[in-house]
Structures are given as structure tokens and as C-alpha cells.
Write an enzyme that holds these catalytic residues in place. Structure first.
Site, mmCIF file in Angstrom:
data_model
loop_
_atom_site.group_PDB
_atom_site.id
_atom_site.type_symbol
_atom_site.label_atom_id
_atom_site.label_comp_id
_atom_site.label_asym_id
_atom_site.label_seq_id
_atom_site.Cartn_x
_atom_site.Cartn_y
_atom_site.Cartn_z
ATOM 1 N N GLN A 178 -7.802 -2.399 -3.591
ATOM 2 C CA GLN A 178 -9.006 -2.806 -4.331
ATOM 3 C C GLN A 178 -9.084 -4.338 -4.420
ATOM 4 O O GLN A 178 -8.258 -5.028 -3.857
ATOM 5 C CB GLN A 178 -9.070 -2.187 -5.740
ATOM 6 C CG GLN A 178 -9.293 -0.683 -5.754
ATOM 7 C CD GLN A 178 -8.017 0.110 -5.672
ATOM 8 O OE1 GLN A 178 -7.026 -0.204 -6.321
ATOM 9 N NE2 GLN A 178 -8.015 1.156 -4.877
ATOM 10 N N GLY A 226 -8.535 2.374 0.932
ATOM 11 C CA GLY A 226 -8.565 2.782 2.334
ATOM 12 C C GLY A 226 -8.326 1.554 3.175
ATOM 13 O O GLY A 226 -9.069 0.590 3.091
ATOM 14 N N HIS A 227 -7.250 1.567 3.913
ATOM 15 C CA HIS A 227 -6.934 0.419 4.753
ATOM 16 C C HIS A 227 -7.010 0.827 6.213
ATOM 17 O O HIS A 227 -6.336 1.755 6.634
ATOM 18 C CB HIS A 227 -5.533 -0.104 4.425
ATOM 19 C CG HIS A 227 -5.461 -0.775 3.096
ATOM 20 N ND1 HIS A 227 -4.293 -1.122 2.473
ATOM 21 C CD2 HIS A 227 -6.447 -1.162 2.256
ATOM 22 C CE1 HIS A 227 -4.568 -1.691 1.315
ATOM 23 N NE2 HIS A 227 -5.857 -1.723 1.161
ATOM 24 N N ASP A 234 -12.269 -3.906 -0.087
ATOM 25 C CA ASP A 234 -12.692 -3.835 1.321
ATOM 26 C C ASP A 234 -12.767 -5.202 1.996
ATOM 27 O O ASP A 234 -13.571 -5.407 2.913
ATOM 28 C CB ASP A 234 -14.068 -3.145 1.465
ATOM 29 C CG ASP A 234 -14.129 -1.833 0.746
ATOM 30 O OD1 ASP A 234 -13.156 -1.072 0.871
ATOM 31 O OD2 ASP A 234 -15.129 -1.573 0.060
ATOM 32 N N LYS A 265 -7.875 -6.434 3.625
ATOM 33 C CA LYS A 265 -6.472 -6.610 3.227
ATOM 34 C C LYS A 265 -5.529 -5.858 4.154
ATOM 35 O O LYS A 265 -4.428 -6.305 4.431
ATOM 36 C CB LYS A 265 -6.252 -6.116 1.792
ATOM 37 C CG LYS A 265 -7.000 -6.913 0.748
ATOM 38 C CD LYS A 265 -6.764 -6.352 -0.636
ATOM 39 C CE LYS A 265 -7.289 -4.963 -0.847
ATOM 40 N NZ LYS A 265 -8.751 -4.827 -0.824
HETATM 41 P P1 IMP Z 1 -12.162 4.564 -8.698
HETATM 42 O O1 IMP Z 1 -11.104 3.581 -8.361
HETATM 43 O O2 IMP Z 1 -12.255 5.716 -7.722
HETATM 44 O O3 IMP Z 1 -12.092 5.027 -10.121
HETATM 45 O O4 IMP Z 1 -13.585 3.833 -8.552
HETATM 46 C C1 IMP Z 1 -13.977 2.773 -9.412
HETATM 47 C C2 IMP Z 1 -14.754 1.716 -8.654
HETATM 48 O O5 IMP Z 1 -13.871 1.045 -7.771
HETATM 49 C C3 IMP Z 1 -15.896 2.259 -7.774
HETATM 50 O O6 IMP Z 1 -16.946 1.300 -7.754
HETATM 51 C C4 IMP Z 1 -15.266 2.346 -6.405
HETATM 52 O O7 IMP Z 1 -16.215 2.283 -5.367
HETATM 53 C C5 IMP Z 1 -14.372 1.114 -6.440
HETATM 54 N N1 IMP Z 1 -13.200 1.203 -5.546
HETATM 55 C C6 IMP Z 1 -12.055 1.857 -5.758
HETATM 56 N N2 IMP Z 1 -11.198 1.672 -4.742
HETATM 57 C C7 IMP Z 1 -11.816 0.873 -3.866
HETATM 58 C C8 IMP Z 1 -11.425 0.287 -2.626
HETATM 59 O O8 IMP Z 1 -10.312 0.462 -2.123
HETATM 60 N N3 IMP Z 1 -12.358 -0.502 -2.029
HETATM 61 C C9 IMP Z 1 -13.574 -0.739 -2.586
HETATM 62 N N4 IMP Z 1 -13.964 -0.234 -3.738
HETATM 63 C C10 IMP Z 1 -13.099 0.567 -4.380
#
Ligand code: IMP
Length: 427
Positions: A223, A41-42, A14, A17
Site C-alpha cells: 500500500q 498486489g505486486h 500501486d 514498489k
Molecule cells: P483494504 O485495505 O482492502 O481495507 O482497502 C482500503 C483502501 O485501501 C481501498 O481504497 C483500497 O483500494 C486501498 N488499497 C488496499 N491495498 C491496496 C494496494 O495494495 N494498492 C492500492 N490500493 C490499496
């Protein structure tokens, strides 16, 4: 010869990007997403319009750009269809999109399994986005995954899907959960396969050809590096590697083809989901930052946790990625805060350290050592050059540069494309 620039999230995701990718994409010929799925999520804003993308690369709004979804992604076909529908409904029809035939797919039971594993972990749950990302990557590595190429080959899909569903059934049924009807799922996937068929290709071949043609390539990170399954705050991480090092593998190019890496960081820090976060604080200032910065997850709308800028994190991220540029985002959100804290090292059991401990419990015991910098009150949301920034604001940026020994090349002072100051052009 073109450049091959990787945009890397330098915190826990977040960082903005999407905006930077969209901004840099104006000069890029190709935008590639290479890992993760719709856990990302962008948010992109331009011409008073706002779009949230989860799977499709951020260059999609520019008809001149070639957008590639690489082999390292895990793609939920149903979510992809929804995103394509969204574009259609918004009148975005003129675009170039290619999807790797080697990318894996996320199935409905992966989402069930994601929730189940979180429940089993109880108080130690990761706080995933519940999009089935972890279980889809598990299946990929266990060699029971289903790939995009299977969606356009009925025989192959039947075989792969059967193995996949049978493996998932064992776990779900042992936990008194049912799995979707095989034939329904199969038919739905065949249908989606036909819709997305025109976009499916060997994207490694395509990308290498584009590189040979001298195109400027932008690799869009999803991420942040602190969520890297190898170098992040394991086990509170995602299931892929959002680092520059992972880009070649996940897109099918040679590592020596990467020419630049830009680390995108907020002027402060946020995190969604559980896990260690040394500079986290919750008071009136944090509330203001959350409100002004609209710090709520794009995918889950969860309020983000707020913290001061952590240069120990950024040093770690610089090392594992080889950052040679920095983009500082949401600088305007700090306007009006009298005293800005920046973490420069940690105190671990009475000892000063400047690295991230691998041991999670050690990291949890780390207390931040801060320096204090004076804030600024001037509105910076309309400035267009570095020189116009208030003195204290420049000093804040200079301090980051000096400690990290990395040049700040982009500063963002608001959500719109126009609210971006460039100090050096990469493309
Ligand atoms: P997962 O990717 O859904 O398995 O989540 C694993 C961890 O990564 C959690 O703490 C999510 O909140 C975090 N996470 C996954 N994708 C994002 C992103 O795009 N932005 C921020 N945190 C993310």
C-alpha cells in the site's frame, strides 16, 4: 555493516514498489514484508515472465534471498496456500521463506464482514479490496484474533478460533448471514498449518540475527503512505500503517536500525477505491495514461483513477517517513504529453496551503495549484543512463527534487527489470 532500507509507497498504493523491491533485492540478502495482507498486489516481470504476488515477499524468485513475512501482517492461510501452489506450478521451488508466528490470520468470515461493513457505509463505502483486511486487524486489536502460531497448536487453535468465530457470529447473524461450519474451518486450518509449519518461526529473532551478521535488509512496503490508518486520508485508508515508522514494530526490530528510506512514486498519481484525490482528472490524456500505464488494480482489476503528480502529497509523505531517496516510476508513460502539470500547493477556501488537512471535508475542498512543465516526445524506454534522458524529462525530475529537497536515485522507464536507471546505489 549492512543497510536496512525501507521501500515506502508514497502515494495511494500501486506506485511500482514490487518492481523496485525486486530490482533492489538483487543486492539485498533479506526481503521483509511487515504489514497488510493480500489486499496488496505486486507485479514482477523478468525474463519475459510475469508474476503477481499478494502475500509472499518479492525476493522469492531469488534463491539467495531470505524472505520474511513479519508479525504486523494479516495472512489469509487459504490465499497463502494458493500463492505457494502458484510458485510450485511455475517451477519456482528453490526459495527461503519464513512466516512470523505472531502474524494474525484472515478468516473467511472476515471477508464477509468486510463486505457487510462496506454495505452499511452505503455511499460512503471505502471501496476496500474485500479481502477481509479491516476486520482481521479489528480482531487483532480487540484481542480476539487468531495467529499463525495457533495453526500449529491444535488446542490453542480450537480455543482462539472459537472466540473469534463466536464474536463474528453475533454480527453476521444479526444481519441474517451465516458463518462457516466451525469443525470444517478448524480442520482446514489444521491442515494448512501442517503444510506451512516448516516456514513458521519467530521472525524477530531471525531478523535481528541477520542484522547482527551485517546483512542488507530490504523492507518491502505494501500500500501507500496516503492509505496509512494514521496519516492517510482517513477514513478512506487501509487498516495498517504502510509507513517506515511502522516497520520496526511490525517486524520486531529497533527503530534506530533503519538506515535508509526510499519513497516510490509514479511520475503522475493514481488511486483505486473511493476517497479524496485533488489532482484527479478524466479526459483523453487520462485515458492514454491508463492504457499505456496499464492502470488497473492488480488485486481487483478495477480501473485506477488518474491524476497529475501531487507534490503536496509527497511533502507530507516525506515528513512522516523521513524519505532520503526517491524512485520515480512509469516516467515513460508521460512520453508524448505536451504539457505536464505538477501540483505544488492547494487552494483551500481562497487560502494557499502546502499541507494535507486532517479534516476530510476540508481536504475535499482543496483545489490544486499547478505549475506547467514542457513534455517530451522521445522514446525513453531503452535508455540506461540519466544523461540519455531528454532535456525536458531531466527538467521534470529536477523540479521534483528541488521542491521536495530529496534526491531522485532511481528512475523507471518501463516494466522490465532492465528498464531501470540508477543514479545512486543504496546497497
Ligand atoms: P483494504 O485495505 O482492502 O481495507 O482497502 C482500503 C483502501 O485501501 C481501498 O481504497 C483500497 O483500494 C486501498 N488499497 C488496499 N491495498 C491496496 C494496494 O495494495 N494498492 C492500492 N490500493 C490499496
Amino acid at each position: 555493516m549492512g543497510k536496512r532500507l525501507v521501500v515506502v509507497g508514497s502515494q495511494w498504493g500501486d506506485e511500482g514498489k514490487g518492481k523496485i523491491t525486486d530490482y533492489l533485492a538483487e543486492k539485498a540478502d533479506v526481503v521483509v514484508r511487515s504489514q497488510g495482507g493480500n489486499n496488496a498486489g505486486h507485479t514482477i516481470k523478468f525474463n519475459n515472465r510475469k508474476f503477481a504476488l499478494h502475500l509472499i515477499p518479492s525476493g522469492i524468485f531469488n534463491p539467495k534471498i531470505i524472505n520474511i513475512m513479519g508479525n504486523g501482517m494479516v495472512i489469509n492461510p487459504f490465499a497463502l496456500l494458493e500463492e505457494l501452489e502458484m510458485l510450485k506450478n511455475e517451477g519456482i521451488k528453490d526459495y527461503n521463506l519464513y512466516i512470523s508466528n505472531r502474524a494474525h490470520i484472515v478468516l473467511p468470515h472476515h471477508i464477509e464482514l468486510d463486505a457487510l461493513y462496506e454495505t452499511i457505509k452505503g455511499a460512503d463505502a471505502v471501496g476496500t479490496t474485500k479481502k477481509g483486511i479491516g476486520p482481521a486487524y479489528m480482531d487483532k486489536v480487540s484481542r480476539v484474533g487468531v495467529r499463525i502460531s495457533d495453526l500449529i497448536n491444535p488446542e490453542s487453535l480450537r480455543k482462539r478460533l472459537k472466540i473469534n468465530v463466536d464474536s463474528a457470529r453475533v454480527i453476521l447473524e444479526a444481519n441474517n448471514q451465516t458463518i462457516e461450519n466451525f469443525e470444517d474451518l478448524y480442520n482446514n486450518l489444521i491442515e494448512i498449518g501442517q503444510i506451512i509449519k516448516p516456514y513458521i518461526t519467530d521472525t524477530s529473532v531471525l531478523l535481528n540475527n541477520l542484522i547482527e551478521d551485517g546483512k542488507n535488509i530490504l523492507f518491502e512496503g505494501a500500500q501507500g503512505s496516503m492509505l496509512c490508518v494514521d496519516h492517510g486520508t482517513y477514513p478512506y485508508v487501509t487498516s495498517s500503517s504502510p509507513t517506515a515508522a511502522a516497520v520496526p514494530l511490525n517486524s520486531g526490530i529497533s527503530p534506530y536500525l533503519i538506515t535508509d528510506v526510499i519513497g516510490v512514486t509514479k511520475a503522475y498519481t493514481t488511486r483505486v477505491g473511493a476517497g479524496v484525490f485533488p489532482t484527479e482528472f478524466e479526459d483523453e490524456i487520462a485515458k492514454t495514461i491508463r492504457k499505456i500505464g496499464n492502470e488497473y488494480g492488480t488485486t481487483t482489476r478495477r480501473p485506477r483513477r488518474i491524476g497529475w503528480l501531487d507534490l503536496v502529497v509527497l511533502k507530507h509523505v516525506k515528513r512522516i517517513n523521513g524519505l532520503n531517496n526517491l524512485a520515480i516510476m512509469l516516467l515513460d508513460v508521460l512520453t508524448g504529453i505536451e504539457e505536464l502539470k505538477v501540483c505544488v500547493s492547494y487552494n483551500l477556501d481562497g487560502k494557499e496551503i502546502d499541507y494535507i488537512p486532517a479534516d476530510y471535508f476540508e481536504y475535499e475542498r482543496c483545489k490544486p495549484n499547478y505549475i506547467s512543465l514542457p513534455g517530451w516526445n522521445e522514446d525513453i524506454t531503452k535508455i540506461s543512463s540519466f544523461d540519455e534522458l531528454p532535456k525536458n524529462c531531466k527538467n521534470y525530475l529536477k523540479t521534483i527534487e528541488d521542491i521536495l529537497k530529496t534526491k531522485v536515485t532511481i528512475v523507471s522507464v518501463g516494466p522490465d527489470r532492465k528498464q531501470t536507471v540508477t543514479l545512486k546505489n543504496i546497497f
